[in-house]
Design a protein around this motif. Sequence first.
Motif, short mmCIF file in Angstrom:
data_model
loop_
_atom_site.label_atom_id
_atom_site.label_comp_id
_atom_site.label_asym_id
_atom_site.label_seq_id
_atom_site.Cartn_x
_atom_site.Cartn_y
_atom_site.Cartn_z
N TYR A 226 5.88 -19.28 -5.04
CA TYR A 226 5.62 -17.89 -4.66
C TYR A 226 4.25 -17.44 -5.17
O TYR A 226 3.41 -16.94 -4.41
CB TYR A 226 6.72 -16.97 -5.20
CG TYR A 226 6.57 -15.53 -4.75
CD1 TYR A 226 7.21 -15.09 -3.61
CD2 TYR A 226 5.76 -14.63 -5.45
CE1 TYR A 226 7.07 -13.78 -3.17
CE2 TYR A 226 5.60 -13.32 -5.02
CZ TYR A 226 6.27 -12.90 -3.87
OH TYR A 226 6.12 -11.60 -3.46
N ASP A 230 0.91 -16.69 -2.88
CA ASP A 230 0.61 -15.27 -2.69
C ASP A 230 -0.90 -15.14 -2.88
O ASP A 230 -1.40 -14.73 -3.94
CB ASP A 230 1.38 -14.43 -3.72
CG ASP A 230 1.09 -12.93 -3.57
OD1 ASP A 230 0.53 -12.53 -2.52
OD2 ASP A 230 1.40 -12.19 -4.52
N ASP A 234 -1.00 -9.76 -4.13
CA ASP A 234 -0.47 -8.41 -4.02
C ASP A 234 1.03 -8.32 -4.24
O ASP A 234 1.64 -7.27 -4.10
CB ASP A 234 -0.81 -7.83 -2.64
CG ASP A 234 -0.17 -8.64 -1.50
OD1 ASP A 234 0.46 -9.69 -1.81
OD2 ASP A 234 -0.30 -8.23 -0.34
N GLU A 236 3.31 -9.78 -2.45
CA GLU A 236 4.02 -9.83 -1.18
C GLU A 236 3.65 -11.12 -0.46
O GLU A 236 2.47 -11.49 -0.39
CB GLU A 236 3.65 -8.62 -0.29
CG GLU A 236 3.98 -7.28 -0.89
CD GLU A 236 5.46 -7.00 -0.93
OE1 GLU A 236 6.22 -7.62 -0.15
OE2 GLU A 236 5.89 -6.15 -1.75
N THR A 238 3.49 -13.10 3.05
CA THR A 238 3.55 -12.96 4.49
C THR A 238 4.12 -14.23 5.08
O THR A 238 4.29 -15.24 4.39
CB THR A 238 2.14 -12.72 5.06
OG1 THR A 238 1.35 -13.88 4.80
CG2 THR A 238 1.48 -11.49 4.44
N ASP A 266 13.73 -10.51 3.67
CA ASP A 266 13.05 -9.20 3.64
C ASP A 266 14.10 -8.09 3.70
O ASP A 266 14.41 -7.53 4.77
CB ASP A 266 12.08 -9.11 4.82
CG ASP A 266 11.32 -7.79 4.83
OD1 ASP A 266 11.28 -7.13 3.76
OD2 ASP A 266 10.79 -7.44 5.89
N SER A 270 10.05 -4.66 5.20
CA SER A 270 8.60 -4.44 5.17
C SER A 270 7.83 -5.50 5.96
O SER A 270 6.64 -5.36 6.19
CB SER A 270 8.10 -4.43 3.73
OG SER A 270 8.31 -5.70 3.13
N THR A 272 7.34 -8.46 4.82
CA THR A 272 6.89 -9.43 3.82
C THR A 272 8.00 -9.60 2.77
O THR A 272 8.96 -8.82 2.73
CB THR A 272 5.61 -8.96 3.12
OG1 THR A 272 5.86 -7.70 2.49
CG2 THR A 272 4.46 -8.84 4.11
N SER A 274 8.84 -9.70 -1.24
CA SER A 274 8.37 -9.43 -2.60
C SER A 274 8.95 -10.47 -3.55
O SER A 274 9.89 -11.20 -3.20
CB SER A 274 8.83 -8.02 -3.05
OG SER A 274 10.25 -8.00 -3.18
N GLU A 277 12.58 -9.80 -4.06
CA GLU A 277 13.42 -10.26 -2.94
C GLU A 277 13.53 -11.79 -2.97
O GLU A 277 14.60 -12.35 -2.72
CB GLU A 277 12.80 -9.80 -1.62
CG GLU A 277 12.91 -8.31 -1.38
CD GLU A 277 12.13 -7.84 -0.15
OE1 GLU A 277 12.54 -6.86 0.46
OE2 GLU A 277 11.10 -8.49 0.18
N TRP A 278 12.42 -12.45 -3.28
CA TRP A 278 12.40 -13.93 -3.37
C TRP A 278 13.35 -14.41 -4.45
O TRP A 278 14.15 -15.31 -4.26
CB TRP A 278 10.97 -14.37 -3.65
CG TRP A 278 10.78 -15.84 -3.85
CD1 TRP A 278 10.82 -16.51 -5.02
CD2 TRP A 278 10.52 -16.82 -2.84
NE1 TRP A 278 10.59 -17.85 -4.84
CE2 TRP A 278 10.40 -18.08 -3.48
CE3 TRP A 278 10.36 -16.77 -1.47
CZ2 TRP A 278 10.15 -19.25 -2.80
CZ3 TRP A 278 10.09 -17.95 -0.79
CH2 TRP A 278 9.99 -19.18 -1.45
#
Length: 281
Positions: A226, A230, A234, A236, A238, A266, A270, A272, A274, A277-278
């Motif tokens: 992650y 990233d 940020d 997030e 994508t 997600d 959003s 993306t 976060s 969430e991951w």
Amino acid sequence: LKKIAKYASNKKFVDKGGLRGVFKALDKDGSGELDVAEFAQALHKMGVKMKKDKFDSLISKLDKNGDGMISYGEFSGTTKKEISKEKAIRKEIRKKKEAEKAAKDAEIERVQAMKDASKNRQGAAALRHREKLRGATKEGKAATAAAKKQVKVDKVNRELANQADEEAKMAKKKRIAMKRGQTVEELEAQEASQKGSTERLWKKISKYMDIDPGSKVDAKYLTEIYRKYDVDGDGELTVAELTEGLAAAGIKSSRKNFKALVKELDVDGSGTISLAEWSAG
């Protein structure tokens, strides 16, 4: 002479008076002397075949006074020596056979002992078996007791070692919990939750990716992916970043599947993913 000695030492003649009994059996006419013809016939009966010159030499050796007759004294004097030699030879043969038998018996016992030892190498069982074979000697009983005692000591040592490991693990958890301002119970609950989240995430990834869902991947590994991908930092991910990150990790699939994975993870919609969430999977 060896043939005569062997013939003379035969039991049936010994029982009938020894060497004199043999002489009488050979003296067919009972004259008390053996003439050349009687002696030749006796040799033939004993299976002795001799050329004339050797036969004459034998007669000369037996017939001490040269009268052409062999008296008992002449016969016994020469033959007794050969009988003694024959008895000595038989005695040696008997001794040799006895020695061979003793050696064979000893080898059988040695082999059997080796077989017994190979079957009974473990502690008290081997000692009990040897006790039975050797009459359960005092030394054997003491050894058995020592083996049993050692088994108990080893068991206690293993239990103490396991206890020490558990105490060390608990001490480590306490240090980590104290550092994070948590209780041990809270730390354990967090670890269990994190493990469950990792497993759930991996199942979701395996649903969309061409990988074995039984593969072992820990939370640290997924977090590293992650943070590494990233790109803009940020917090997030994508679809493009996730696709690149997982592909670099050897996890390949179609863009469509990656989009579906992002949509499933997600939670807030959003578009993306976060880190929360991951991690929550």
